[in-house]
Enzyme design. Structure first.
Site, PDB file in Angstrom:
ATOM      1  N   ASN A 140     -10.481  -1.218   0.091  1.00 44.54           N
ATOM      2  CA  ASN A 140     -11.688  -0.614   0.826  1.00 44.54           C
ATOM      3  C   ASN A 140     -11.636   1.043   0.581  1.00 44.54           C
ATOM      4  OD1 ASN A 140      -9.639  -0.559   2.639  1.00 44.54           O
ATOM      5  ND2 ASN A 140     -10.947   0.258   4.013  1.00 44.54           N
ATOM      6  N   HIS A 141     -10.746   1.624   0.062  1.00 46.12           N
ATOM      7  CA  HIS A 141     -10.673   3.058   0.017  1.00 46.12           C
ATOM      8  C   HIS A 141     -10.917   3.329  -1.459  1.00 46.12           C
ATOM      9  CE1 HIS A 141      -9.823   4.289   3.899  1.00 46.12           C
ATOM     10  NE2 HIS A 141      -8.581   3.496   4.124  1.00 46.12           N
TER      11      HIS A 141
ATOM     12  N   HIS B 245      -0.869  -2.741   6.515  1.00 48.05           N
ATOM     13  CA  HIS B 245       0.162  -2.116   6.643  1.00 48.05           C
ATOM     14  C   HIS B 245       1.243  -2.409   7.402  1.00 48.05           C
ATOM     15  CE1 HIS B 245      -2.341   1.676   4.980  1.00 48.05           C
ATOM     16  NE2 HIS B 245      -2.736   0.611   4.388  1.00 48.05           N
TER      17      HIS B 245
ATOM     18  N   ASP C 266       0.741  -1.309   0.002  1.00 48.26           N
ATOM     19  CA  ASP C 266       0.179  -0.173  -0.112  1.00 48.26           C
ATOM     20  C   ASP C 266       0.984   1.272  -0.005  1.00 48.26           C
ATOM     21  OD1 ASP C 266      -1.408  -2.138   0.824  1.00 48.26           O
ATOM     22  OD2 ASP C 266      -3.114  -1.044   1.847  1.00 48.26           O
TER      23      ASP C 266
ATOM     24  N   HIS D  42      -3.640  -4.300   3.233  1.00 43.40           N
ATOM     25  CA  HIS D  42      -4.585  -3.485   3.929  1.00 43.40           C
ATOM     26  C   HIS D  42      -4.258  -2.963   5.583  1.00 43.40           C
ATOM     27  CE1 HIS D  42      -8.258  -1.870   5.675  1.00 43.40           C
ATOM     28  NE2 HIS D  42      -8.393  -2.821   6.456  1.00 43.40           N
TER      29      HIS D  42
ATOM     30  N   GLU E 208      -4.214   1.800  -2.996  1.00 44.34           N
ATOM     31  CA  GLU E 208      -5.467   2.573  -2.337  1.00 44.34           C
ATOM     32  C   GLU E 208      -5.456   3.698  -1.319  1.00 44.34           C
ATOM     33  OE1 GLU E 208      -7.858   0.778   0.702  1.00 44.34           O
ATOM     34  OE2 GLU E 208      -5.774   0.256   1.819  1.00 44.34           O
ATOM     35  N   ASN E 209      -4.079   3.895  -0.870  1.00 48.93           N
ATOM     36  CA  ASN E 209      -4.057   4.912   0.135  1.00 48.93           C
ATOM     37  C   ASN E 209      -2.932   6.159  -0.704  1.00 48.93           C
ATOM     38  OD1 ASN E 209      -3.540   2.130   2.059  1.00 48.93           O
ATOM     39  ND2 ASN E 209      -5.144   3.683   2.544  1.00 48.93           N
TER      40      ASN E 209
ATOM     41  N   HIS F 199      -7.210  -7.797  -0.024  1.00 51.83           N
ATOM     42  CA  HIS F 199      -7.275  -6.759   0.598  1.00 51.83           C
ATOM     43  C   HIS F 199      -8.208  -7.245   1.930  1.00 51.83           C
ATOM     44  CE1 HIS F 199      -6.401  -2.708   1.056  1.00 51.83           C
ATOM     45  NE2 HIS F 199      -7.319  -2.493   1.560  1.00 51.83           N
TER      46      HIS F 199
HETATM   47 FE   LIG Z   1      -4.006   0.264   2.780  1.00 57.77          FE
HETATM   48 FE   LIG Z   2      -7.419  -0.826   3.076  1.00 52.20          FE
END
Ligand SMILES: [Fe+2]
Ligand SMILES: [Fe+2]
Length: 260
Positions: free
Chosen positions: A67-68, A180, A8, A178, A39-40, A153
């Site tokens: 999820n983001h 991290h 990520d 996810h 995603e981040n 994820h």
């Molecule tokens: Fe993430």
């Molecule tokens: Fe995530």
């Protein structure tokens, strides 16, 4: 074939680490393909068209999400038009984008990239079970490419370990994202499937999973809403390097952590 998966990418520090390190790593590690979870990428939550284009221009061949995915407004249009990015396959079929895509490795070999999302403690929860959809998603991927990378994820260790076992011998790699924090369980499952519970994070590690420590502690100690901001210290790139044969069978997986 040697594949790098980048964990990520978190905020500007993560993006700058990718831009600084990936071109060099492609040569040093003799990489055939680079996939990154993005995603981040935008301030720690979601990604924008412009940032995705920049990441793809800096030596990353394909971006996975989580999820983001919908956090940045209007991103669905980009997902519909850019084939080198995938969102969780177990979102509604009517949602923008795709959960499986095929990109070309350095020598032109097709590689399928799949994004699936867990359901335990993940918000918002995807519409259907990743275990239920895995068979059809993997079949769709394998019909197009022998090498199949799955970014799973998910939050719960149990769900990620279970997905690794569920897909063992059926795909080249199941890579957890996810949470991290890189786990120390990278190994090849029976049947030649590379697995790790969490590939880590590419971004500021002097933080609480990417966010400024003082803000997270204020949230926990006051239980009041706090606006999160990315931290900036201790930046490093994390991920895994996978080796596999032309048939998509993995022979090794190694976790990497590279200071900028
Ligand atoms: Fe993430
Ligand atoms: Fe995530």
């Amino acid at each position: 074939m040697r594949l790098l998966f980048i964990a990520d990418i978190f905020g500007r520090p993560g993006r700058e680490a990718v831009e600084a390190v990936v071109p060099r790593l492609r040569e040093e590690l003799d990489l055939d393909l680079v996939v990154a979870n993005g995603e981040n990428a935008a301030d720690g939550a979601g990604i924008t068209d412009r940032l995705a284009d920049k990441i793809l221009a800096s030596g990353v061949d394909c971006i996975t999400l989580g999820n983001h995915t919908w956090h940045q407004r209007g991103f669905g249009t980009y997902l519909d038009t850019q084939p080198r990015i995938v969102r969780p396959a177990n979102y509604l079929a009517s949602n923008p984008g795709r959960g499986v895509t095929v990109v070309e490795a350095r020598d032109g070999t097709p590689v399928a990239v799949v994004n699936l999302m867990g359901r335990l403690f993940v918000h918002p929860e995807p519409s259907c079970s990743p275990f239920e959809i895995a068979a059809s998603t993997v079949a769709e991927a394998k019909a197009q490419a022998p090498v199949v990378l799955v970014d799973f994820h998910a939050e719960a260790t149990s769900e990620k370990v279970a997905m690794g076992r569920h897909l063992a011998g059926r795909v080249t790699a199941v890579l957890g994202t996810h949470t991290h924090v890189q786990t120390s369980d990278a190994h090849v499952l029976s049947g030649g499937t590379a697995y790790i519970t969490d590939a880590g994070m590419t971004g500021p590690h002097d933080s609480v999973i990417g966010v400024r420590t003082d803000l997270i502690l204020r949230r926990f100690t006051t239980q009041m809403p706090v606006r999160f901001e990315p931290a900036d210290g201790g930046v490093r790139l994390e991920g895994v390097v996978i080796e596999c044969d032309g048939g998509g069978r993995a022979s090794s997986i190694e976790a990497i952590r590279i200071d900028e």
